[in-house]
Write a protein that holds these residues in place. Sequence first.
Motif, PDB file in Angstrom:
ATOM      1  N   UNK A  37       0.831  -1.213   0.000  1.00 15.56           N
ATOM      2  CA  UNK A  37       0.000   0.000   0.000  1.00 15.56           C
ATOM      3  C   UNK A  37       0.860   1.256   0.000  1.00 15.56           C
ATOM      4  N   UNK A  38       1.951   1.219   0.742  1.00 14.47           N
ATOM      5  CA  UNK A  38       2.830   2.384   0.799  1.00 14.47           C
ATOM      6  C   UNK A  38       3.427   2.689  -0.565  1.00 14.47           C
ATOM      7  N   UNK A  39       3.828   1.658  -1.310  1.00 17.12           N
ATOM      8  CA  UNK A  39       4.405   1.888  -2.629  1.00 17.12           C
ATOM      9  C   UNK A  39       3.371   2.440  -3.600  1.00 17.12           C
ATOM     10  N   UNK A  40       2.150   1.960  -3.503  1.00 19.28           N
ATOM     11  CA  UNK A  40       1.115   2.463  -4.414  1.00 19.28           C
ATOM     12  C   UNK A  40       0.706   3.891  -4.071  1.00 19.28           C
ATOM     13  N   UNK A  41       0.733   4.246  -2.774  1.00 18.71           N
ATOM     14  CA  UNK A  41       0.300   5.580  -2.379  1.00 18.71           C
ATOM     15  C   UNK A  41       1.395   6.629  -2.561  1.00 18.71           C
ATOM     16  N   UNK A  42       2.631   6.245  -2.317  1.00 24.51           N
ATOM     17  CA  UNK A  42       3.720   7.229  -2.352  1.00 24.51           C
ATOM     18  C   UNK A  42       4.457   7.265  -3.679  1.00 24.51           C
ATOM     19  N   UNK A  43       4.053   6.441  -4.649  1.00 21.41           N
ATOM     20  CA  UNK A  43       4.715   6.471  -5.948  1.00 21.41           C
ATOM     21  C   UNK A  43       6.122   5.929  -5.928  1.00 21.41           C
ATOM     22  N   UNK A  44       6.376   4.886  -5.122  1.00 18.62           N
ATOM     23  CA  UNK A  44       7.684   4.230  -5.044  1.00 18.62           C
ATOM     24  C   UNK A  44       8.790   5.230  -4.688  1.00 18.62           C
ATOM     25  N   UNK A  45       8.569   5.927  -3.595  1.00 20.10           N
ATOM     26  CA  UNK A  45       9.569   6.870  -3.091  1.00 20.10           C
ATOM     27  C   UNK A  45      10.781   6.103  -2.571  1.00 20.10           C
ATOM     28  N   UNK A  46      11.997   6.677  -2.646  1.00 20.51           N
ATOM     29  CA  UNK A  46      13.189   5.961  -2.158  1.00 20.51           C
ATOM     30  C   UNK A  46      13.090   5.508  -0.711  1.00 20.51           C
ATOM     31  N   UNK A  47      12.453   6.293   0.156  1.00 19.31           N
ATOM     32  CA  UNK A  47      12.317   5.878   1.547  1.00 19.31           C
ATOM     33  C   UNK A  47      11.473   4.616   1.678  1.00 19.31           C
ATOM     34  N   UNK A  48      10.401   4.532   0.882  1.00 20.59           N
ATOM     35  CA  UNK A  48       9.554   3.339   0.926  1.00 20.59           C
ATOM     36  C   UNK A  48      10.299   2.138   0.350  1.00 20.59           C
ATOM     37  N   UNK A  49      11.053   2.341  -0.730  1.00 16.07           N
ATOM     38  CA  UNK A  49      11.846   1.244  -1.292  1.00 16.07           C
ATOM     39  C   UNK A  49      12.883   0.748  -0.284  1.00 16.07           C
ATOM     40  N   UNK A  50      13.485   1.670   0.450  1.00 16.12           N
ATOM     41  CA  UNK A  50      14.438   1.279   1.495  1.00 16.12           C
ATOM     42  C   UNK A  50      13.742   0.474   2.589  1.00 16.12           C
ATOM     43  N   UNK A  51      12.508   0.846   2.918  1.00 13.82           N
ATOM     44  CA  UNK A  51      11.747   0.094   3.914  1.00 13.82           C
ATOM     45  C   UNK A  51      11.463  -1.322   3.442  1.00 13.82           C
ATOM     46  N   UNK A  52      11.118  -1.473   2.151  1.00 13.82           N
ATOM     47  CA  UNK A  52      10.889  -2.810   1.597  1.00 13.82           C
ATOM     48  C   UNK A  52      12.174  -3.638   1.653  1.00 13.82           C
ATOM     49  N   UNK A  53      13.312  -3.012   1.357  1.00 13.05           N
ATOM     50  CA  UNK A  53      14.588  -3.725   1.440  1.00 13.05           C
ATOM     51  C   UNK A  53      14.852  -4.194   2.875  1.00 13.05           C
ATOM     52  N   UNK A  54      14.530  -3.361   3.836  1.00 13.93           N
ATOM     53  CA  UNK A  54      14.732  -3.761   5.239  1.00 13.93           C
ATOM     54  C   UNK A  54      13.803  -4.897   5.638  1.00 13.93           C
ATOM     55  N   UNK A  55      12.593  -4.943   5.027  1.00 16.60           N
ATOM     56  CA  UNK A  55      11.691  -6.070   5.296  1.00 16.60           C
ATOM     57  C   UNK A  55      12.299  -7.385   4.816  1.00 16.60           C
ATOM     58  N   UNK A  56      12.827  -7.370   3.586  1.00 12.70           N
ATOM     59  CA  UNK A  56      13.496  -8.578   3.074  1.00 12.70           C
ATOM     60  C   UNK A  56      14.721  -8.924   3.930  1.00 12.70           C
ATOM     61  N   UNK A  57      15.394  -7.900   4.391  1.00 11.45           N
ATOM     62  CA  UNK A  57      16.555  -8.120   5.263  1.00 11.45           C
ATOM     63  C   UNK A  57      16.124  -8.824   6.555  1.00 11.45           C
ATOM     64  N   UNK A  58      15.007  -8.394   7.124  1.00 12.19           N
ATOM     65  CA  UNK A  58      14.526  -9.024   8.350  1.00 12.19           C
ATOM     66  C   UNK A  58      14.122 -10.481   8.124  1.00 12.19           C
ATOM     67  N   UNK A  59      13.716 -10.825   6.889  1.00  7.60           N
ATOM     68  CA  UNK A  59      13.330 -12.199   6.568  1.00  7.60           C
ATOM     69  C   UNK A  59      14.493 -13.027   6.042  1.00  7.60           C
ATOM     70  N   UNK A  60      15.709 -12.494   6.088  1.00  5.89           N
ATOM     71  CA  UNK A  60      16.926 -13.179   5.652  1.00  5.89           C
ATOM     72  C   UNK A  60      16.914 -13.487   4.148  1.00  5.89           C
ATOM     73  N   UNK A  61      16.212 -12.677   3.378  1.00 10.48           N
ATOM     74  CA  UNK A  61      16.242 -12.806   1.921  1.00 10.48           C
ATOM     75  C   UNK A  61      17.296 -11.834   1.403  1.00 10.48           C
ATOM     76  N   UNK A  62      18.528 -12.317   1.366  1.00 14.79           N
ATOM     77  CA  UNK A  62      19.680 -11.431   1.198  1.00 14.79           C
ATOM     78  C   UNK A  62      19.706 -10.790  -0.185  1.00 14.79           C
TER      79      UNK A  62
END
Length: 913
Positions: free
Chosen positions: A801-826
């Motif tokens: 939802x954040x990506x669709x609402x914010x237009x894929x802003x760099x901060x949101x993309x960084x948040x998605x990367x941290x989510x994958x990081x937390x799930x050990x998807x390197x």
Amino acid sequence: MASKNKDRLAFLTMPAPASYVAGLGRGASGFTTRSDIGPARDGPSAEAIAEAQARRGEEAEYDPDAFQDPESETGLFAGTIYEADDEEADQIFARVDGAMESRRKARREAREAKERQKARVDRPKIQEQFSDLKRGLSAVTDEEWGNLPEVGNLTKRRKVRETRSYVVPDSILVGDRNKLGHESSLSAQQQIVDKAGDITDFVELGNARDKVLSLRLDQASGAASGLSTSINPKDYLTDLNSVSVKSEAEIGDIKKARMLFDSMVKSNPKYAQGWIAAACVEEHAGRMVAARKLINAGCQQCPKSEEIWLEAARLHKNDDAKVILANAVNSLQQSVKIWLRAADLEADPNVKKRVLRKALDSIPHSVRLWKEAINLETSASDARLLLARAVEIIPQSVELWLALAKLGSSEHAKGVLNKARKAVPTSHEIWIAAAHLIEHEAQQNASHGSPGETIDRTILAAVRELRKHGVSFSRDQWITEAENSDDLSMPLTCEAIVKSTISMDVEPEDRIPTWLGDLESLQLKKRLTAARAVAAFMLKVFPNRVDVWEKAIELEGASSSSEALFEKAVGYCPQAEVFWLRWAKKKWLDGNVPGARQILEQAFLANPESENIWLAAVKLEAENGEQDVARALLIRAREVANTSRIWMKAAVFERQQGRPQEALAILQTALAKFPTFSKLYMIQGQIHENLGDHVASRASFTAGLKSCPKDPRLWILASRLEEKDGKSIKARSLLEKARLMIPGDETLWAEAVLVEERSNTFVSAKSVLARALQACPSSCHLWAISVWRESRPTRKSRAADAMSKSGKHPLVLCTVARLFWAERKIEKARDWFHRAVQAALEDSLDLGDIWAWWLRFEREYGTETRQQEVVSACIAAAPRHGEVWQPIAKALGNEAKSTADILNLVVDALDDR
């Protein structure tokens, strides 16, 4: 008595009164007929009708003409004259009516728009509610679509259960039993006895069957040669794969097509395409013999068709195809395709040469045949002889001339190109090839001198000669040739083409936009040499254009020639501060500090009141350890330039040098001069806060809020001061007041959420965050916060939802990367970090926090090489902003640290978050 009755009815014979209307007393006032009024008799008058209606108590009917508008030119003003003042009055009234109507229309439209907006918010359409999900379907791959299960019948139908049962007859049971039984002996009828009285031997039948099968397999394996007696398993399986099994429908289609084409070739035997189509049908059906017979018959019927001979050669084997093409050559000696096909069938190069030479004897003017024959030659001298003969026979072929020029020496090539120009004066390729030859000689022989003038004259002559012979070679085509020369590493030819042709067909007023468009297009195509040539030409025509100089300097980059460009740029545009500053910075980065000082001294002479130049000089001296010189420069700058930014930098400089009282004195004077500059209040409040004087700090922030109530940073600093002083309620109050003063500011809402979290009121924080997302639905900062405030299972959907609402802003993309990081998807996390920094660079957002998160990730899972790559990329990007980056970069003691040092400090600060 009779006379009395007669007198009483005498009125029936009397004439009616003039105003009499039959039935008028009963209300039938409008019902009159011709027999009532007679042939020359008028109806009742309006007065009579009104009198009758008055007796009955009825109201008079409304007459629409009684109050008719006088503009209709009837009635009272029917006979008046329409004069100029009447027309002027009508125009005035029309304008008034139009203005009133437009005002009413605007109000009506605004009211309707407001009602529609309110209705859309209160009752959104189902389509709008599911728009996010619909847009998400664009990311579904074909494989995911294919893996979707089929939707079955999910309706709850009532299953009808069969409750009735029947008795199965014994005959059915016995018949089923016999079907499942097996017999191991033959009956008397089955044991057939031959004439000799012997019983049939089934073993011999089986052996015979095996023998027949083996013979068929031998034939299948030896189909190519006809002599093989063993089976190659690999070839046999390949042959089996080549066998196409036809369905009944396909067999039926083949039969229909065979009938149609059979009728076609019989009705029109001279139509070659019919024979070809019929043969293709048989080939598709697997009947190669029938296909070859048909195509051979077609060759006899249509000996002048080139396509049918080529198709016959394709359908036959190599040896048979040679015979067919030999017959084809007898019928079509001028067919280039047949000769080339015949040469392709030959495996021996010498035989190919003989075939092509025979073809050239028959068709000496075919360029394609000459090219094929020349390509077969292994000796350069033989190829040169063939080309010399070819250009004699076909002097109009530019390709042959250019090929002949490439095979000889430079002198030979010049002679060939001179002859080519005379033979083909309308070819631009020959002129460009001559320019390439001159530049190539210069590249091979460094002492040859500069060939630029010679190449320029060659291209100018080319343009002139082409115009002379009426060749319409457009400007875009010349630019394409310049790009080709750029690809061939011929920069002088590329520049000559640009200089000679860029002004073609361009109006004087359209030169700047057209040439800038050409420059940007070439830059996007990575044709840098051509782009530099366009920029150089523009600078000759418009030497005072700052934007053109910026483009030229950008194209040069960090090359050595940029020094000369900077010197020319400041010479033509001395008031352009950007050139002075960039030139001085380049000198400083190269380690030439005296050179940078000298450039800034020259800049002072050209721009004595420029605050940017003054501040650049102060920064240069301060970072090179000359603090006294920097302080003196700031004092002089406050006297000469006297801008708010210079006063602010002076206070910051004194604060960094550990002299807070001097900084406060400067701020006091600056606030008297610039009372609406919010940063002065911020710095003053922070200095008091660092000194431990919260009362003075609060007074500074309060004064700043009165003078600059629209600056959210002042409200945040004031709120943090109250929170640091243990007054969280006051901090919340300040932020509430700030949101009323500055509605829709995402930083104020984010700070309010953090205040609640720091106060350990997480329920209130969640409520404030929900309100914040309603007030700022497209805030990337708030969406990034909301992702981490969700429970672990719902974070991914929240991130989507954040990506669709914010237009894929760099901060949101960084948040998605941290989510994958937390799930050990390197790998996924590393890919999304890369996307985040790329999006930040594309949007010119210098967010240092993203680089810090990426480096922290690489420190945990990456190698030293990857860590160094992230640090190098961060240094190149030179970020200056970020929620964590900016406070650390501006902290006391960090002002002289490099980007790499700040990055490491931010990474360490992230570890504590």
